[in-house]
Design an enzyme around this catalytic site. Sequence first.
Site, mmCIF file in Angstrom:
data_model
loop_
_atom_site.group_PDB
_atom_site.id
_atom_site.type_symbol
_atom_site.label_atom_id
_atom_site.label_comp_id
_atom_site.label_asym_id
_atom_site.label_seq_id
_atom_site.Cartn_x
_atom_site.Cartn_y
_atom_site.Cartn_z
ATOM 1 N N SER A 140 0.863 -1.186 0.000
ATOM 2 C CA SER A 140 0.000 0.000 0.000
ATOM 3 C C SER A 140 0.895 1.230 0.000
ATOM 4 O O SER A 140 2.068 1.153 0.399
ATOM 5 C CB SER A 140 -0.850 -0.007 1.280
ATOM 6 O OG SER A 140 -1.449 1.249 1.486
ATOM 7 N N TYR A 153 -1.262 -2.110 10.858
ATOM 8 C CA TYR A 153 -1.523 -2.225 9.415
ATOM 9 C C TYR A 153 -0.377 -1.575 8.626
ATOM 10 O O TYR A 153 0.159 -2.175 7.690
ATOM 11 C CB TYR A 153 -2.856 -1.563 9.055
ATOM 12 C CG TYR A 153 -3.138 -1.589 7.563
ATOM 13 C CD1 TYR A 153 -3.447 -2.789 6.921
ATOM 14 C CD2 TYR A 153 -3.079 -0.427 6.784
ATOM 15 C CE1 TYR A 153 -3.677 -2.839 5.554
ATOM 16 C CE2 TYR A 153 -3.308 -0.461 5.422
ATOM 17 C CZ TYR A 153 -3.618 -1.673 4.816
ATOM 18 O OH TYR A 153 -3.846 -1.715 3.450
#
Length: 263
Positions: A140, A153
């Site tokens: 990401s 995360y």
Amino acid sequence: MNTAYTLITGATSGIGLALAHEFAQRGDALLLVARRAGALAETAASLRARHGVEVLERVCDLADAAAVTALVGGIERDGLHIAKLINNAGFATAGAFVDQSWHSERDLLMVNVLSLAQLCHAIGRQMAAVGSGHILNVSSITGFMPGPWMSNYAASKSYVLIFSESLREELGPLGVKVSVLCPGTTRSPFFAKAKIAIEKAAPDRLIMSPEEVARITVSAMDRNPAIIIPKFRNKLLATAPRLGPRWLLRKVVAALHKAVVAK
Ligand SMILES: NC(=O)c1ccc[n+]([C@@H]2O[C@H](COP(=O)([O-])OP(=O)(O)OC[C@H]3O[C@@H](n4cnc5c(N)ncnc54)[C@H](OP(=O)(O)O)[C@@H]3O)[C@@H](O)[C@H]2O)c1
């Protein structure tokens, strides 16, 4: 000659589902992995009907270490030849790390990090033995920076980025390609599952569709790039953390994330 499969984890929704359609459109036989058996069967049926390709299904909870080992063992036992491995499954938790249940934080590490590493280990070995293959791991934009209020995360996605770049150098000389995909905000059930309102994460015009991310990614894979960042604005976001001091970056991302996760 054995059928060459494209294995995609998390193929039942969002980016994984769009990638499955993109690869199937190119004629790839697929091996799809996800947790929800019903959604997986529906996805497989629609891919077969639309693209006329062979689709195998493997129900597996990637948060369950024994289930991941059984998945890998089954692939080896069945002698399946995986030509492309797409480690896409992942999820986020949002809010203060110490306020989350340890169970969900451990599951996040299992799905986003450990299962991905185990699949790269088992299938990377097979690919190295035959001297070909392509691994795509999904990180990401978040992987380029610290992510307070989504600490676990952000760290999991940094792991995926660094691990993939490193593995690329090890496996490249053996004929195995490794790329890492770093999407920006993409419209999918990911946000609702993390209890984040997507409209707080990014303005509507900056949110990409999973189909566009998948189209750009699969076409980029032909050129074997190390890092795939769909869209110029996301490339800028990935570069920005290098321009200022780390303390400022931490403060800016903390403020942005805090606003996004606030109920
Ligand atoms: N959406 C974004 O803005 C964005 C941005 C950057 C990176 N990403 C990354 O892109 C990847 C895909 O995200 P998405 O937006 O497409 O999310 P999504 O729509 O929520 O899809 C997640 C997929 O992962 C599967 N999955 C989740 N937990 C699993 C488990 N324990 N075992 C097996 N499969 C599991 C889900 O299938 P089941 O529920 O059927 O198991 C689903 O198919 C993730 O790695 C995410 O971190 C997303």
